[in-house]
Scaffold this motif. Structure first.
Motif, PDB file in Angstrom:
ATOM      1  N   VAL A 196       0.860  -1.185   0.000  1.00  0.00           N
ATOM      2  CA  VAL A 196       0.000   0.000   0.000  1.00  0.00           C
ATOM      3  C   VAL A 196       0.895   1.233   0.000  1.00  0.00           C
ATOM      4  O   VAL A 196       2.040   1.175   0.468  1.00  0.00           O
ATOM      5  CB  VAL A 196      -0.933   0.003   1.248  1.00  0.00           C
ATOM      6  N   ILE A 197       0.385   2.345  -0.546  1.00  0.00           N
ATOM      7  CA  ILE A 197       1.167   3.575  -0.582  1.00  0.00           C
ATOM      8  C   ILE A 197       0.321   4.748  -0.104  1.00  0.00           C
ATOM      9  O   ILE A 197      -0.871   4.836  -0.410  1.00  0.00           O
ATOM     10  CB  ILE A 197       1.732   3.839  -1.992  1.00  0.00           C
ATOM     11  N   PHE A 198       0.950   5.647   0.672  1.00  0.00           N
ATOM     12  CA  PHE A 198       0.279   6.834   1.192  1.00  0.00           C
ATOM     13  C   PHE A 198       1.040   8.090   0.749  1.00  0.00           C
ATOM     14  O   PHE A 198       2.265   8.084   0.648  1.00  0.00           O
ATOM     15  CB  PHE A 198       0.215   6.809   2.718  1.00  0.00           C
ATOM     16  N   GLY A 199       0.290   9.152   0.496  1.00  0.00           N
ATOM     17  CA  GLY A 199       0.889  10.430   0.142  1.00  0.00           C
ATOM     18  C   GLY A 199       0.006  11.567   0.596  1.00  0.00           C
ATOM     19  O   GLY A 199      -1.184  11.376   0.865  1.00  0.00           O
ATOM     20  N   ASP A 372       0.823  13.152 -10.017  1.00  0.00           N
ATOM     21  CA  ASP A 372       1.366  11.914 -10.584  1.00  0.00           C
ATOM     22  C   ASP A 372       1.517  10.791  -9.561  1.00  0.00           C
ATOM     23  O   ASP A 372       1.936   9.682  -9.902  1.00  0.00           O
ATOM     24  CB  ASP A 372       2.659  12.177 -11.358  1.00  0.00           C
ATOM     25  N   PHE A 373       1.111  11.017  -8.325  1.00  0.00           N
ATOM     26  CA  PHE A 373       0.960   9.945  -7.344  1.00  0.00           C
ATOM     27  C   PHE A 373       0.071   8.836  -7.917  1.00  0.00           C
ATOM     28  O   PHE A 373       0.155   7.676  -7.527  1.00  0.00           O
ATOM     29  CB  PHE A 373       0.345  10.518  -6.066  1.00  0.00           C
ATOM     30  N   ALA A 374      -0.764   9.223  -8.879  1.00  0.00           N
ATOM     31  CA  ALA A 374      -1.687   8.285  -9.517  1.00  0.00           C
ATOM     32  C   ALA A 374      -0.969   7.102 -10.165  1.00  0.00           C
ATOM     33  O   ALA A 374      -1.537   6.010 -10.271  1.00  0.00           O
ATOM     34  CB  ALA A 374      -2.517   9.022 -10.568  1.00  0.00           C
ATOM     35  N   PHE A 375       0.278   7.295 -10.620  1.00  0.00           N
ATOM     36  CA  PHE A 375       1.006   6.193 -11.254  1.00  0.00           C
ATOM     37  C   PHE A 375       1.286   5.064 -10.264  1.00  0.00           C
ATOM     38  O   PHE A 375       1.281   3.888 -10.639  1.00  0.00           O
ATOM     39  CB  PHE A 375       2.311   6.697 -11.863  1.00  0.00           C
ATOM     40  N   TYR A 376       1.519   5.406  -8.997  1.00  0.00           N
ATOM     41  CA  TYR A 376       1.699   4.369  -7.980  1.00  0.00           C
ATOM     42  C   TYR A 376       0.380   3.636  -7.744  1.00  0.00           C
ATOM     43  O   TYR A 376       0.338   2.421  -7.599  1.00  0.00           O
ATOM     44  CB  TYR A 376       2.179   4.976  -6.664  1.00  0.00           C
ATOM     45  N   GLN A 377      -0.714   4.417  -7.704  1.00  0.00           N
ATOM     46  CA  GLN A 377      -2.019   3.833  -7.431  1.00  0.00           C
ATOM     47  C   GLN A 377      -2.512   2.930  -8.552  1.00  0.00           C
ATOM     48  O   GLN A 377      -3.413   2.123  -8.342  1.00  0.00           O
ATOM     49  CB  GLN A 377      -3.041   4.947  -7.178  1.00  0.00           C
ATOM     50  N   PRO A 381      -2.729  -0.512  -4.174  1.00  0.00           N
ATOM     51  CA  PRO A 381      -3.736   0.322  -3.504  1.00  0.00           C
ATOM     52  C   PRO A 381      -3.058   1.518  -2.836  1.00  0.00           C
ATOM     53  O   PRO A 381      -1.974   1.385  -2.260  1.00  0.00           O
ATOM     54  CB  PRO A 381      -4.344  -0.624  -2.463  1.00  0.00           C
ATOM     55  N   GLY A 382      -3.696   2.659  -2.930  1.00  0.00           N
ATOM     56  CA  GLY A 382      -3.094   3.861  -2.351  1.00  0.00           C
ATOM     57  C   GLY A 382      -4.124   4.802  -1.776  1.00  0.00           C
ATOM     58  O   GLY A 382      -5.323   4.700  -2.050  1.00  0.00           O
ATOM     59  N   PHE A 383      -3.623   5.743  -0.983  1.00  0.00           N
ATOM     60  CA  PHE A 383      -4.490   6.752  -0.364  1.00  0.00           C
ATOM     61  C   PHE A 383      -3.726   8.071  -0.332  1.00  0.00           C
ATOM     62  O   PHE A 383      -2.594   8.142   0.149  1.00  0.00           O
ATOM     63  CB  PHE A 383      -4.884   6.338   1.055  1.00  0.00           C
TER      64      PHE A 383
END
Length: 435
Positions: A196-199, A372-377, A381-383
């Motif tokens: 999972v990734i958070f930003g 561009d955090f969207a590329f990780y998502q 899964p990301g938030f």
């Protein structure tokens, strides 16, 4: 009775993993408060010495030095100037990535801050200042603070934390790759594989102390388009002897506006088509042979994105054809939708409310800005969430927006972001413990 006991035990187990121990959370928040002056100092340093996309050499060096001082394993030179740190907890658990963007903008700062940027550069052939006019200096400082708190509590961590300090969120220079897309290509979500990734993003036009978020689409996909219109050159005094690409371009611009206003299902999601540039001609009395316009498309739904692309091509080519001209349409996909996983959002919502108070945890409507955090998502899964940073003395209605010379943020938002990211990260560790 035994069955009831087993059910209660199962419920207790679920609750036990729902949040990190309150003792650990309280300790982390106290450490964050004590660290606040240092976080502010870091932010001011980065603000005073900003660097453009793919040129964040000094910024990344300072970040890497700090992570190494905490005993975190560091890799530099990722996606040109990116820094990745890996902190392994003492207990099994998920791999959680935390991301901060590092780049500044070609903007000349206009304020009286003691630490205002005086940096100058040549960008696209023009001399300009360099400024953190979008708050990325704050993002770096916050994540450095998160890294310090977590590293000093390593023995209580479940799983692994991957700190991603990313270059070029604003887009790489012409002819270069960069940003989150390149970091993903270079394997930043692998070895170990991220679960999972958070930003976060500070927001100068949101109230101080608020955390703003929403499940699903938070920020829009950003695409760029170029429309080339080919006509027939003629004397300005005799337009009937040619085909005027300027008039055709004007008709195309008007036609493009009806795509959103009349052809998209706006009760579903918002959409934007903006023409930001048009170039044509060389002299007042010459009808040119060629005109070119370019702009941006913002959508929050994949199907609507596809429809807008098709409609732009159809509208431009058919309007040009009706005038005896020819239109060529080029659309570049830049950034996907910043899409918050619904399940992850539900799991961390309680963490946000505890960090800032229920009244300060606010679900908001989708934004047409892009990230561009969207590329990780797209891969895991990301938030992603916003941290309110408007100084109370500034009216929200007239607060300077991001990407402007007058951009201003309240440094008290740094602690808000730090506490929220710590709560979200620690809770997710315990909730998602791997057996």
């Amino acid at each position: 009775m035994k069955k009831v006991f087993c059910i209660l035990l199962s419920l207790f187990s679920l609750v036990a993993y729902a949040q990190a121990p309150s003792k650990l959370i309280n300790k982390a928040e106290q450490m964050a408060k004590e660290l606040e002056p240092k976080v502010i100092e870091w932010r001011r340093h980065f603000h005073q010495y900003p660097e453009l996309s793919n040129r964040e050499v000094k910024t990344s060096a300072k970040v890497a030095e700090h992570l190494k001082s905490l005993g975190i394993a560091v890799t530099t030179g990722v996606a040109k100037t990116g820094v990745v740190g890996i902190l392994k907890g003492s207990k099994p658990g998920p791999v959680i990535a935390l991301r901060a963007d590092m780049d500044a903008l070609p903007v000349t700062e206009r304020n009286s801050l003691a630490f205002a940027s005086k940096e100058k550069t040549i960008f696209n052939g023009q001399e300009t200042g360099v400024m953190h006019a979008c708050g990325h200096d704050a993002h770096v400082a916050i994540l450095m603070g998160v890294a310090e708190v977590l590293a000093k509590n390593k023995n209580e961590l479940r799983g692994t934390v991957k700190f991603i300090f990313q270059p070029a969120e604003e887009g790489p220079p012409a002819g270069e790759e960069g940003g989150a897309d390149l970091m993903v290509k270079e394997g930043v979500l692998e070895n170990p594989k991220v679960d999972v990734i958070f930003g976060l993003h500070v927001r100068s036009i949101s109230p101080l102390g608020k955390i703003e978020y929403r499940p699903l689409g938070l920020m829009a996909a950003s695409d760029w388009f170029t429309i080339k219109v080919y006509g027939k050159q003629a004397h300005g005094a005799a337009p009937w002897m040619g085909v005027d690409p300027i008039v055709v371009s004007a008709q195309i611009i008007n036609g493009l506006q009806t795509i959103v206003s009349r052809q998209m299902e706006l009760t579903k999601e918002a959409a934007v088509v903006t023409v930001g540039r048009i170039n044509a001609g060389i002299r007042e009395n010459i009808i040119p042979e060629y005109a070119e316009m370019a702009g941006t498309i913002r959508t929050l739904d994949d199907e609507m994105q596809k429809q807008v692309h098709e409609k732009i091509k159809l509208t431009a080519t058919k309007i040009a054809e009706s005038a005896g001209a020819r239109a060529e349409v080029i659309i570049e996909r830049k950034t996907p939708v910043t899409f918050n996983d619904a399940g992850v959002t539900e799991k961390v919502e309680a963490s946000i409310k505890r960090a800032v108070g229920e009244q300060n945890a606010v679900r908001v409507a989708a934004q047409t800005g892009a990230e561009d955090f969207a590329f990780y998502q797209k891969k895991v899964p990301g938030f992603f969430f916003f941290v309110g940073a408007c100084p109370p003395e500034i009216d929200l209605a007239t607060a300077p927006s991001h990407h402007t010379p007058d951009f201003m943020m309240d440094e008290r938002s740094l602690l808000t972001g730090l506490k929220t990211m710590l709560n979200v990260t620690l809770d997710y560790m315990y909730l998602q413990q791997k057996k």
